[in-house]
Every structure is written in C-alpha cells, then in structure tokens.
Scaffold this motif. Structure first.
Motif, PDB file in Angstrom:
ATOM      1  N   ARG A  70       0.823  -1.215   0.000  1.00 62.70           N
ATOM      2  CA  ARG A  70       0.000   0.000   0.000  1.00 62.70           C
ATOM      3  C   ARG A  70       0.853   1.259   0.000  1.00 62.70           C
ATOM      4  NH1 ARG A  70      -3.849  -1.738   4.789  1.00 62.70           N
ATOM      5  NH2 ARG A  70      -1.760  -1.934   5.583  1.00 62.70           N
ATOM      6  N   LEU A  71       2.074   1.145   0.597  1.00 61.53           N
ATOM      7  CA  LEU A  71       2.969   2.300   0.571  1.00 61.53           C
ATOM      8  C   LEU A  71       3.465   2.547  -0.845  1.00 61.53           C
ATOM      9  CD1 LEU A  71       5.109   1.847   3.787  1.00 61.53           C
ATOM     10  CD2 LEU A  71       3.124   3.298   3.407  1.00 61.53           C
TER      11      LEU A  71
ATOM     12  N   ALA B 149       0.604   3.986  -2.661  1.00 64.98           N
ATOM     13  CA  ALA B 149       0.431   5.395  -2.302  1.00 64.98           C
ATOM     14  C   ALA B 149       1.477   6.245  -3.019  1.00 64.98           C
ATOM     15  CB  ALA B 149       0.536   5.582  -0.786  1.00 64.98           C
TER      16      ALA B 149
ATOM     17  N   ARG C 145       3.121   5.594  -5.885  1.00 65.10           N
ATOM     18  CA  ARG C 145       2.784   5.716  -7.303  1.00 65.10           C
ATOM     19  C   ARG C 145       1.550   6.601  -7.463  1.00 65.10           C
ATOM     20  NH1 ARG C 145       5.331   2.732 -11.051  1.00 65.10           N
ATOM     21  NH2 ARG C 145       4.992   4.691 -12.142  1.00 65.10           N
ATOM     22  N   GLY C 146       0.593   6.446  -6.546  1.00 68.53           N
ATOM     23  CA  GLY C 146      -0.670   7.176  -6.640  1.00 68.53           C
ATOM     24  C   GLY C 146      -0.514   8.677  -6.515  1.00 68.53           C
ATOM     25  N   ILE C 147       0.522   9.139  -5.785  1.00 69.75           N
ATOM     26  CA  ILE C 147       0.699  10.588  -5.696  1.00 69.75           C
ATOM     27  C   ILE C 147       1.676  11.083  -6.750  1.00 69.75           C
ATOM     28  CG2 ILE C 147       0.140  10.640  -3.239  1.00 69.75           C
ATOM     29  CD1 ILE C 147       3.098  11.121  -2.687  1.00 69.75           C
ATOM     30  N   GLY C 148       2.059  10.202  -7.684  1.00 65.06           N
ATOM     31  CA  GLY C 148       2.831  10.663  -8.834  1.00 65.06           C
ATOM     32  C   GLY C 148       4.325  10.439  -8.754  1.00 65.06           C
ATOM     33  N   MET C 149       4.784   9.559  -7.849  1.00 66.49           N
ATOM     34  CA  MET C 149       6.208   9.236  -7.817  1.00 66.49           C
ATOM     35  C   MET C 149       6.519   8.274  -8.958  1.00 66.49           C
ATOM     36  SD  MET C 149       6.990   8.420  -3.851  1.00 66.49           S
ATOM     37  CE  MET C 149       7.499   9.674  -2.708  1.00 66.49           C
ATOM     38  N   SER C 150       7.691   8.442  -9.581  1.00 66.33           N
ATOM     39  CA  SER C 150       8.100   7.472 -10.591  1.00 66.33           C
ATOM     40  C   SER C 150       8.526   6.190  -9.881  1.00 66.33           C
ATOM     41  CB  SER C 150       9.259   8.031 -11.401  1.00 66.33           C
ATOM     42  OG  SER C 150      10.360   8.241 -10.550  1.00 66.33           O
TER      43      SER C 150
ATOM     44  N   ARG D 166      -9.232   3.531  -9.769  1.00 67.05           N
ATOM     45  CA  ARG D 166      -7.800   3.495 -10.069  1.00 67.05           C
ATOM     46  C   ARG D 166      -7.509   3.681 -11.557  1.00 67.05           C
ATOM     47  NH1 ARG D 166      -4.555   0.987  -6.016  1.00 67.05           N
ATOM     48  NH2 ARG D 166      -3.311  -0.093  -7.548  1.00 67.05           N
TER      49      ARG D 166
ATOM     50  N   ASN E 127      -6.741   7.626 -12.326  1.00 70.14           N
ATOM     51  CA  ASN E 127      -5.362   8.133 -12.278  1.00 70.14           C
ATOM     52  C   ASN E 127      -4.363   7.142 -12.891  1.00 70.14           C
ATOM     53  OD1 ASN E 127      -5.143   6.232 -10.258  1.00 70.14           O
ATOM     54  ND2 ASN E 127      -4.437   7.639  -8.682  1.00 70.14           N
TER      55      ASN E 127
ATOM     56  N   LEU F 176      -3.505   4.169 -12.328  1.00 72.22           N
ATOM     57  CA  LEU F 176      -2.801   3.124 -11.596  1.00 72.22           C
ATOM     58  C   LEU F 176      -3.155   1.787 -12.228  1.00 72.22           C
ATOM     59  CD1 LEU F 176      -3.092   4.241  -7.861  1.00 72.22           C
ATOM     60  CD2 LEU F 176      -1.001   3.948  -9.187  1.00 72.22           C
TER      61      LEU F 176
ATOM     62  N   ASP G 102       2.734   9.758 -14.404  1.00 74.77           N
ATOM     63  CA  ASP G 102       3.258  10.366 -13.185  1.00 74.77           C
ATOM     64  C   ASP G 102       2.806  11.821 -13.057  1.00 74.77           C
ATOM     65  OD1 ASP G 102       4.473   8.060 -12.374  1.00 74.77           O
ATOM     66  OD2 ASP G 102       6.398   8.530 -13.324  1.00 74.77           O
TER      67      ASP G 102
ATOM     68  N   ARG H 189      -0.866  11.987 -12.155  1.00 78.63           N
ATOM     69  CA  ARG H 189      -1.157  11.669 -10.749  1.00 78.63           C
ATOM     70  C   ARG H 189      -0.762  12.795  -9.808  1.00 78.63           C
ATOM     71  NH1 ARG H 189       1.698   6.323 -11.672  1.00 78.63           N
ATOM     72  NH2 ARG H 189       0.236   5.272 -13.049  1.00 78.63           N
ATOM     73  N   ARG H 190       0.224  13.606 -10.205  1.00 79.06           N
ATOM     74  CA  ARG H 190       0.587  14.741  -9.345  1.00 79.06           C
ATOM     75  C   ARG H 190      -0.517  15.780  -9.329  1.00 79.06           C
ATOM     76  NH1 ARG H 190       6.781  14.903 -11.534  1.00 79.06           N
ATOM     77  NH2 ARG H 190       7.140  12.732 -10.956  1.00 79.06           N
TER      78      ARG H 190
ATOM     79  N   ILE I 144      -3.735  14.815  -9.304  1.00 81.34           N
ATOM     80  CA  ILE I 144      -4.915  14.144  -8.763  1.00 81.34           C
ATOM     81  C   ILE I 144      -4.562  13.694  -7.346  1.00 81.34           C
ATOM     82  CG2 ILE I 144      -6.458  12.174  -8.983  1.00 81.34           C
ATOM     83  CD1 ILE I 144      -6.068  12.223 -11.952  1.00 81.34           C
TER      84      ILE I 144
ATOM     85  N   TYR J   2      -4.659  11.691  -3.928  1.00 85.34           N
ATOM     86  CA  TYR J   2      -4.943  10.261  -3.754  1.00 85.34           C
ATOM     87  C   TYR J   2      -4.907   9.936  -2.268  1.00 85.34           C
ATOM     88  CZ  TYR J   2      -4.545   5.232  -4.794  1.00 85.34           C
ATOM     89  OH  TYR J   2      -4.753   3.885  -4.884  1.00 85.34           O
TER      90      TYR J   2
ATOM     91  N   ILE K 123      -5.832   6.865   0.534  1.00 80.40           N
ATOM     92  CA  ILE K 123      -6.238   5.465   0.653  1.00 80.40           C
ATOM     93  C   ILE K 123      -6.492   5.100   2.101  1.00 80.40           C
ATOM     94  CG2 ILE K 123      -5.066   4.733  -1.434  1.00 80.40           C
ATOM     95  CD1 ILE K 123      -2.790   3.708   0.240  1.00 80.40           C
TER      96      ILE K 123
ATOM     97  N   GLY L  18      -1.923   5.486   4.090  1.00 79.05           N
ATOM     98  CA  GLY L  18      -0.773   5.202   3.245  1.00 79.05           C
ATOM     99  C   GLY L  18       0.367   6.173   3.442  1.00 79.05           C
TER     100      GLY L  18
END
Lengths: 258, 394
Positions: free
Chosen positions: A157-158, A161, A163-168, B56, B59, B61, B82, B85-86, B88, B90, B92, B96
């Motif tokens: 989940r980390l 999270a 990837r979900g906030i836009g980290m490569s 998902r 964005n 995923l 990427d 997603r910056r 949007i 997110y 969880i 997270g």
C-alpha cells in the motif's frame, strides 16, 4: 500561533535518543580488553623459537591487518553485487528468476568453506584475491537474501500510495522501498561481515595470510598457545565487527519505524 | 491544471472496460460515468464489484483495456501517468503515509516533485495542517506512527491536497476508523469541500457513508457496471431495482431523516422579542400569532427564555427576566434525525432553531418534522411520476 512558536524546540523532538553513550561502547571495550589481554599474555610468557616466530607483535598485527583486508574487499564485492541484484530480482518480470538465483547462491553457502577455497585455488591460483573470491561466494547469501526479503516485505500500500501521488518507479524505490527495507538489508550485511571474519581464517590454507596463519601454524607445529591466540583474536575481531555493524544499523536505519 | 485557486474539473468515463489478464470476465464493463466538476461522487457496492478498479483507472494506476477517460476535456491517455497523478490527490485506507518520513515530509512529497522551493513548501505544509485541524507546531515534525488513525487520515488528506489538485480520489479513506472518528472526519471532509469545491471520487462499501458524503452516488454491481447513478434522496425514495433496494437495506425513511438538514425544511416561526421590549407589545404579538408564548432573545438575537402569555399579563415596561430559560437549541445544520432525537428528549414541545452566530432562525416541533418528511416523500413521488410521463412520451 505566536504562543506555539514560543515553545522551545526540545518539546517537539519525539524520537528516542540512541541511549547513553557509555552503554553503547561498553561491549567494544570488553572485546578490546580481551584481545589486549591475550596479546600481553603472549608477550610476557617465555616462548620457544617457533612460538616467537608467530607471536611477535609485528607478525600478529600484520596478520590481523590482512584479515581485515580480506573481510573488507569481499564485503565490498558482496555489496556491489548483492544490492543491485537484490533490487533487480524484486522488479517486475525478473521476479520469476528469484528461485533460480537463490538456489545458485545457496550452493555457494552450502559448499564447505574449506572445499570452496581449495577448489578455487586449484582452478585459479593461490593468493589473496582467490580468497576474496571464495569469501565473496560464501558470504553473498545473507546480504542478497535480506535485500530481497526486505524489499518484498514493504507494504504494497505504501508503494501504491507512492505511485498514486505521482512518484516514478525509481523514486518509489529510493524514497520508499529502500528506506523501509534498510533495517533488514543492514542486518543481512552484518551477517555477511561476521560470516566472512570467521571464514577468512581458511584463507591461510591457500597462502592468503590473515589470522588463520596462527591457527594452521599452531596445529601443524603443535603449539597450543599459537593456536589459541589465533582463535581468540579472530573471535574478538568478529565481535568487534558485529558491534560496528550493530551501531551502523542503529544509525542508518530510518527514523520513525520503531 | 494546478493553479492556486483551482476548484474541481469534470471527469467523464466513456465505455471504459477493464479485463485483467488471465480472467475471462471483465472487472469493469463498458462503464459510462459523468462526474460533474466540484461534486463528490461516491462509487459504492459490495467487494469485487469493480468500484476500486474504476477509481484506479482515473489516475491510471490501472490502465483501461478499452474506452476513454476525459479529465477537464483532455483524454487521460495523452498525459504522462506520473504527471497526471501529481494533479490528482490520492487518499487510501489507513492513509498510506510513509512511516519513515515526518508528517511535514509526507505532505511535501508532491510539491517537491513539482519543484517548489523550500519556503513555499514549508508554508504550504503549515497551511494544510491547519486546514485539516492539526496544530503545525505540534505535529509537523512527528512521525506518522505517533498519530492516531484519525490524525493519520487527516495528514493523508493534507498530503492529497498539497499541490491543490482539482481532483481527489479517495479509496475507502475512513474504512479502518472507529465509528466516532469516521463520523467526525466525514463531517470535516464535507466542511472542507464547502470551501474547496474539488471534484472528489470516493469509493466505499458503506451505503450510509455514501448517502452522507455523496452529491451523487453510483451503485455498482459485479461485474463492473453501474446499476443506479443518482442523488442520495432519489436513491432512497426511488431505488432503481431490487438490487439497489436490497443494498440499501431497511430503514430508508430513517436515512431520509439523516440526509435532511433542519435548514432544508420549513421551520415554524414564533414571536420573539429582546429582553428590553415592552411587555404589552410582546403580549399583543403573541395574540396576533394565535399562540400563548414567545421567545426572548439577547441583543444578538440569541434565544434565552420562553415567556408565556400568563407571565406577561399585567406586566408593564420591559419584559426583563420573566419566563423560563430554554433547555436547548437546534442548529439549522443539524440533521433531522438529530433534531428528532433532541425534540423527543426536550422538556418543551417546541425547541428554538438557531442559525449563524447562534441567532434565532425559527422553532421546531415534532409535528413540523413529521409534516416535512411527508412533504419530501410526496415531492419525490411527484418527480418520479413526472419523469415516468416524460419517459413514456419519448
């Protein structure tokens, strides 16, 4: 707002300190004391010619230094190979190769150390670097396995999270996965270090020097004092390196996890 | 897309399908969904209905197998994932948060990637912590594991809002919290949304949460399609089919009470006067209303006491301290359910309703609430009939 800024900084320092400093160095001092006592004893009792050849100070320190070098170079080699390999083997499709690589590395670990060293010496040549290679093969497993296990056990989940906030993917690896896996990886490196200190004594069989020389001399000439001195110094060295590893683990592990 | 003052943007899902490799049945099947700008849309359904997969895909995923997702007029397929997603937010379950980073570092992640300078990031972190109700001085430098679940979730929301994205995706964000913290965070989210007006896609399996949070609710059913997409009131008064009805479970009328605010219904008006009003005038006012009591307020129109006609009889000059102190007030933002509870426990039949700055806004009695519910039901039924006619005419 103005009130809260007036509060001194100490109150917002939530992390426990490392502990009282003398508490930490106490084991190290004990190890040093044992090593020193052993050396002083060998210098103060009457020795015959053979014993004098192996128990004079320059010889002991020289062998100790060789021992440390063996451990150092093999461990550096392990780090250079095991960390990238461990990371690669936990990425995407390469994950499928994991069991094969682990089996291969297990072979290195499972082979009797003496056999491995002599085999390599037969295949290549005797000397320092062959010993380093043997030590590398023998102590690769703990670091490699812990790197993989450490990375695999990071809560998905980390990663999600991140990837979900836009980290490569690379940023997640360096900012999230590796820091989170650091305690496990560091303990693997510590095991590698201690393992190679013990195993490095076998390097003496193929003329690579190290404190193993004292043991082989002690056995072949039936001088128990030489044998015991070698054993004690190797044990003390292993304990000291373990202590350094433990310290590194405490300092380098990310804050906030425990 | 990420200006300082952005509010929500519309999102449109067009025939979106997702088939996971190795499974015959699609997880999401030809799903169409229009999410209006600045609204909270809740995807709700049992586990395995495809709601999380749908979210998902917004964005990226998860990449859709076919179909298109258009965010603010641009196909999400044309934007680097990427970077998409910056922009949007997110959130969880269990937040997270990165346990090895301080609260401030967690919140700063997206601004850092966007290349903000240090001072701006630090300022933004404090602003966001204050926004979600955490004191920056106390929490900025702590690590997540020292926070309670509710506090962690607040930090999670702050992190999602860091770069002021127009869209927020929330995947069962309050699922792991105790009921009290959950209620409080839901209220706070609604309060935040009043100011921020983001487009929020919220996934939950809890229909009560959906009814409370959502401007619109999409009720989903496996395999991955929407059974009904409507406002909470419409879903309660007019469920599309047996599945929705079953999913709602019993107690739709009670839910309607929970959904309606005191301010939404027509409250009673009672005569009111300040303490220094003339007693005879107040009495006349009471008689004009055909009642036998009035409400006394202070200078700020805050209710103080009930005063009966019998108290005022024969009194001359200002009313002063006559009458009985009120035992409680109802706030116009209270749900009808809470109001009902208060009314049942109140000493008087009528309880004053207060609005902004606790000023008098009316009064409420049990019969008023009952009439109001009746009125809502009739209104919804008429709307349904009306829709039925136009539907048949087409």
């Amino acid at each position: 707002m103005t009130v809260s800024t007036a509060v001194p900084d100490e109150t917002t320092n939530p992390e426990p300190r490392l502990g009282r400093s003398w508490h930490i160095v106490l084991p190290l001092l004990c190890y040093l004391a044992v090593g020193a006592a052993m050396i002083i004893y060998t210098q103060s009792v009457p020795l015959d010619g053979i014993e004098r050849g192996s128990l004079n100070l320059p010889y002991i320190f020289g062998r100790t230094w060789e021992h440390i070098q063996l451990v150092f170079y093999s461990t550096v080699l392990v780090l250079v190979v095991a960390l990238p390999l461990g990371i690669l083997l936990t990425r995407g499709t390469l994950r499928r190769a994991t069991p094969f690589v682990l089996t291969l590395v297990n072979v290195g670990q499972a082979t009797p150390a003496v056999g491995l060293v002599v085999l390599l010496a037969v295949l290549f040549q005797i000397g320092f670097w062959t010993s380093v290679a043997a030590l590398f093969a023998y102590s690769l497993l703990p670091t490699l396995r812990n790197t993989m296990v450490g990375l695999q056990q990071v809560d998905w989940r980390l990663i999600d999270a991140g990837r979900g906030i836009g980290m490569s993917a690379a940023r997640v690896l360096f900012k999230v996965e590796l820091p989170m896996a650091a305690p496990v990886i560091l303990s693997g490196i510590r095991t590698t270090l201690v393992l190679s200190v013990g195993t490095a004594s076998i390097a003496a069989f193929i003329g690579a020097g190290g404190l193993g020389d004292l043991i082989t001399t002690g056995v072949s000439t039936q001088r128990n004092l030489v044998l015991v001195t070698g054993c004690v110094l190797i044990a003390v060295l292993a304990l000291m390196i373990d202590w350094v590893g433990g310290l590194a683990q405490r300092v380098l592990a990310p804050k906030g996890l425990s | 897309m990420a200006d300082q003052s952005t509010s929500g943007v519309p999102i449109e899902l067009r025939k979106v399908t997702k088939v996971f490799p190795g499974s015959g049945e699609p997880a999401v099947r030809e799903l169409d969904l229009n999410i209006p700008a600045g609204e909270i849309v809740v995807l709700v359904g049992p586990s395995g209905c495809g709601k999380t997969t749908t979210m998902r895909m917004i964005n990226r995923l998860i990449e859709p197998t076919s179909g298109d997702i258009v965010i603010d007029g641009r196909s999400s397929h044309d934007i680097d994932p990427d970077r998409l997603r910056r922009n949007i937010g997110y959130v969880i379950q269990q937040a997270g948060l990165f346990p090895h980073m301080t609260v401030a570092a967690n919140i700063a992640q997206v601004p850092k990637m966007l290349g903000w300078d240090r001072a701006r990031i630090a300022e933004r972190v404090d602003e966001l912590l204050t926004l979600v109700g955490l004191d920056p001085g106390q929490y900025r430098d702590t690590f997540p594991r020292r926070l309670s679940g509710g506090q962690q979730q607040r930090v999670g929301v702050a992190r999602a809002l860091a770069a002021d994205p127009p869209v927020l995706l929330m995947d069962e964000p309050f699922g792991a919290l105790d009921p009290i913290s959950r209620e409080r965070l839901q209220d706070e989210l609604l309060g935040l949304q009043d100011d921020l007006a983001k487009t929020i896609v919220f996934v939950t399996h809890d229909i009560d949460e959906a009814l409370k949070i959502g401007d619109h609710i999409a009720i989903m059913k496996a395999p991955g399609h929407i059974v009904q997409y409507a406002s909470p009131a419409e879903i309660l008064t007019n469920p599309a089919d047996d599945y929705v009805e079953q999913f709602l479970g019993a107690g739709s009328s009670m839910r309607l009470l929970r959904l309606t605010k005191v301010g939404d219904i027509e409250v009673d008006q009672v005569p009111y006067a300040s303490e220094d009003a003339d007693a005879a005038e107040v009495l006349a006012e009471i008689e004009r209303h055909g009642l036998d009591y009035a409400l006394l307020t202070d200078g700020m129109r805050r209710p103080l006491r009930w005063v009966g006609a019998e108290h005022l009889q024969g009194l001359t000059g200002p009313v002063g301290s006559a009458g009985d102190p009120i035992t409680g007030t109802l706030h116009h933002r209270m749900t009808l359910q809470d109001a009902l509870e208060a009314l049942l426990n109140a000493d008087n039949d009528v309880v004053p309703v207060v609005g902004r700055r606790r000023a008098y806004a009316g009064a409420l009695s049990l019969s008023t609430v009952q009439n109001a519910i009746q009125a809502i039901k009739i209104r919804e039924r008429e709307r349904r009939l009306h829709r039925g006619e136009t539907g048949a005419g087409r």
